[in-house]
Design a protein around this motif. Structure first.
Motif, PDB file in Angstrom:
ATOM      1  N   LEU A 128      -7.991   2.230  -2.631  1.00  0.00           N
ATOM      2  CA  LEU A 128      -7.000   3.062  -3.300  1.00  0.00           C
ATOM      3  C   LEU A 128      -6.761   2.604  -4.734  1.00  0.00           C
ATOM      4  O   LEU A 128      -6.548   3.429  -5.623  1.00  0.00           O
ATOM      5  CB  LEU A 128      -5.686   3.051  -2.502  1.00  0.00           C
ATOM      6  N   HIS A 129      -6.814   1.311  -4.976  1.00  0.00           N
ATOM      7  CA  HIS A 129      -6.579   0.781  -6.322  1.00  0.00           C
ATOM      8  C   HIS A 129      -7.670   1.217  -7.295  1.00  0.00           C
ATOM      9  O   HIS A 129      -7.457   1.132  -8.518  1.00  0.00           O
ATOM     10  CB  HIS A 129      -6.467  -0.739  -6.273  1.00  0.00           C
ATOM     11  N   LEU A 174       0.838  -1.200   0.000  1.00  0.00           N
ATOM     12  CA  LEU A 174       0.000   0.000   0.000  1.00  0.00           C
ATOM     13  C   LEU A 174       0.873   1.250   0.000  1.00  0.00           C
ATOM     14  O   LEU A 174       0.578   2.239  -0.703  1.00  0.00           O
ATOM     15  CB  LEU A 174      -0.914  -0.045   1.226  1.00  0.00           C
ATOM     16  N   LYS A 175       1.955   1.221   0.752  1.00  0.00           N
ATOM     17  CA  LYS A 175       2.879   2.348   0.787  1.00  0.00           C
ATOM     18  C   LYS A 175       3.475   2.602  -0.601  1.00  0.00           C
ATOM     19  O   LYS A 175       3.509   3.749  -1.077  1.00  0.00           O
ATOM     20  CB  LYS A 175       4.018   2.059   1.782  1.00  0.00           C
ATOM     21  N   ASN A 176       3.928   1.556  -1.262  1.00  0.00           N
ATOM     22  CA  ASN A 176       4.533   1.711  -2.582  1.00  0.00           C
ATOM     23  C   ASN A 176       3.525   2.222  -3.608  1.00  0.00           C
ATOM     24  O   ASN A 176       3.857   3.068  -4.458  1.00  0.00           O
ATOM     25  CB  ASN A 176       5.134   0.381  -3.043  1.00  0.00           C
ATOM     26  N   PHE A 177       2.309   1.720  -3.531  1.00  0.00           N
ATOM     27  CA  PHE A 177       1.267   2.159  -4.459  1.00  0.00           C
ATOM     28  C   PHE A 177       0.976   3.650  -4.264  1.00  0.00           C
ATOM     29  O   PHE A 177       0.870   4.412  -5.227  1.00  0.00           O
ATOM     30  CB  PHE A 177      -0.009   1.334  -4.229  1.00  0.00           C
ATOM     31  N   GLN A 198      -5.207  14.702  -4.236  1.00  0.00           N
ATOM     32  CA  GLN A 198      -6.611  14.298  -4.221  1.00  0.00           C
ATOM     33  C   GLN A 198      -6.796  13.203  -5.252  1.00  0.00           C
ATOM     34  O   GLN A 198      -6.628  13.432  -6.450  1.00  0.00           O
ATOM     35  CB  GLN A 198      -7.511  15.490  -4.537  1.00  0.00           C
ATOM     36  N   THR A 199      -7.112  12.005  -4.799  1.00  0.00           N
ATOM     37  CA  THR A 199      -7.262  10.891  -5.724  1.00  0.00           C
ATOM     38  C   THR A 199      -8.592  10.999  -6.459  1.00  0.00           C
ATOM     39  O   THR A 199      -9.448  11.821  -6.127  1.00  0.00           O
ATOM     40  CB  THR A 199      -7.200   9.541  -4.985  1.00  0.00           C
ATOM     41  N   ALA A 200      -8.769  10.129  -7.443  1.00  0.00           N
ATOM     42  CA  ALA A 200     -10.032  10.093  -8.183  1.00  0.00           C
ATOM     43  C   ALA A 200     -11.167   9.539  -7.332  1.00  0.00           C
ATOM     44  O   ALA A 200     -12.342   9.689  -7.687  1.00  0.00           O
ATOM     45  CB  ALA A 200      -9.871   9.251  -9.447  1.00  0.00           C
ATOM     46  N   ALA A 241     -16.592   2.436  -4.981  1.00  0.00           N
ATOM     47  CA  ALA A 241     -16.090   3.291  -3.904  1.00  0.00           C
ATOM     48  C   ALA A 241     -17.032   3.332  -2.703  1.00  0.00           C
ATOM     49  O   ALA A 241     -16.580   3.188  -1.551  1.00  0.00           O
ATOM     50  CB  ALA A 241     -15.809   4.704  -4.420  1.00  0.00           C
ATOM     51  N   PRO A 242     -18.360   3.520  -2.889  1.00  0.00           N
ATOM     52  CA  PRO A 242     -19.245   3.509  -1.713  1.00  0.00           C
ATOM     53  C   PRO A 242     -19.216   2.177  -0.967  1.00  0.00           C
ATOM     54  O   PRO A 242     -19.303   2.154   0.267  1.00  0.00           O
ATOM     55  CB  PRO A 242     -20.628   3.782  -2.315  1.00  0.00           C
TER      56      PRO A 242
END
Length: 291
Positions: free
Chosen positions: A142-143, A8-11, A22-24, A155-156
């Motif tokens: 996050l992916h 998760l850190k690397n991603f 701000q992610t999508a 997402a929800p």
């Protein structure tokens, strides 16, 4: 560090483009700070954050929290905080994820899960260790940034899973308060909202206690237990943070800003501002803008 947390850190590191990305995915941000630093004082919205790398220190009222990789911070009300990144470097920046959530989503989840609100919990923030299930939920959420066509549907659902995992863990007592409609916490939350809306107006403790349906002494205890500050201190933080924001966004007449945020004199504003932020307003804002 677990392999899930490492992945998760690397991603997150590969996809961060600045101090705040701000992610999508709605209301999901990546924080990337490359050196130890004081952060801009702000009002945290109800949120959950996950630290991926580095260490951070938060001052909330008189309480100080420090946390690092694999730790989750959760806040169930709007909190005035002063943050400080205490471990970060260009080769190993401070990395964190944050998700602001809505009380309606928690209430709906608790209704579906048959959860009961704990009536005696008043603390509204804390730090806990993230479970592997929670890390996995964060990973899937996050992916979605790489699969934008799935965000509207997934997402929800994944935000709901994160909230569910939090409800199952030690953070559950704090999160349950968000959905409370008749507890002592909900009455304190209503007072917090009133102060934020009317932060320039003077008030009496008896007025707020009556609003909360409590005796003055019970109100003082419940309010301070909730946010780490007295009602007057909470109002002062809101005033000073808003004053600093105004000066930073549009440098100008400090006297006008002092009056705008509710102070009757420039000297009092300057004195309390200096006590809060370490230097007088004009010098502080000049330094902030240079940096």
């Amino acid at each position: 560090m677990s392999q899930t947390l490492e992945n998760l850190k690397n991603f997150a590191l590969e996809r961060s483009t600045g101090a705040v990305t701000q992610t999508a995915v709605p209301r999901v941000d990546i924080l990337n700070v490359r050196e130890p630093t004081e952060l801009f004082p702000e009002i945290y919205q109800p949120l959950v954050s996950l630290i991926l790398q580095g260490r951070k220190r938060l001052s909330i009222g008189s309480e100080v929290l420090e946390y690092g990789p694999g730790d989750t911070f959760i806040a169930s009300v709007e909190l005035p905080v002063v943050g400080e990144v205490v471990q970060a470097s260009p080769s190993a920046p401070y990395l964190a994820l944050s998700l602001t959530f809505k009380s309606a989503a928690v209430a709906e989840l608790m209704k579906d899960a048959g959860e009961q609100v704990e009536m005696n919990q008043t603390r509204t923030f804390n730090v806990y260790r993230a479970s592997e299930d929670l890390l996995n939920a964060w990973t899937r959420l996050l992916h979605l940034a790489d699969r934008p066509h799935e965000i509207g549907v997934m997402a929800p659902m994944l935000e709901r899973e994160i909230l569910f995992r939090l409800l199952l863990g030690p953070q559950g007592a704090i999160l349950r308060q968000v959905a409370s409609v008749d507890s002592r916490f909900s009455r304190i939350r209503a007072v917090l909202a009133w102060i934020r809306k009317n932060y320039t107006a003077p008030f009496r403790a008896e007025q707020l206690a009556k609003m909360a349906g409590m005796s003055v002494s019970a109100f003082h205890r419940a309010f301070k237990a909730s946010v780490g500050l007295s009602a007057l201190q909470y109002q002062k933080h809101i005033r000073l943070y808003e004053g600093r924001r105004m000066l930073f966004a549009s440098p100008g007449n400090v006297s006008v800003v002092a009056l705008t945020v509710g102070y009757q004199s420039l000297s009092q504003f300057t004195r309390e501002y200096t006590r809060m932020f370490g230097i007088p307003p004009a010098r502080d804002v000049k330094s902030l803008r240079q940096n």
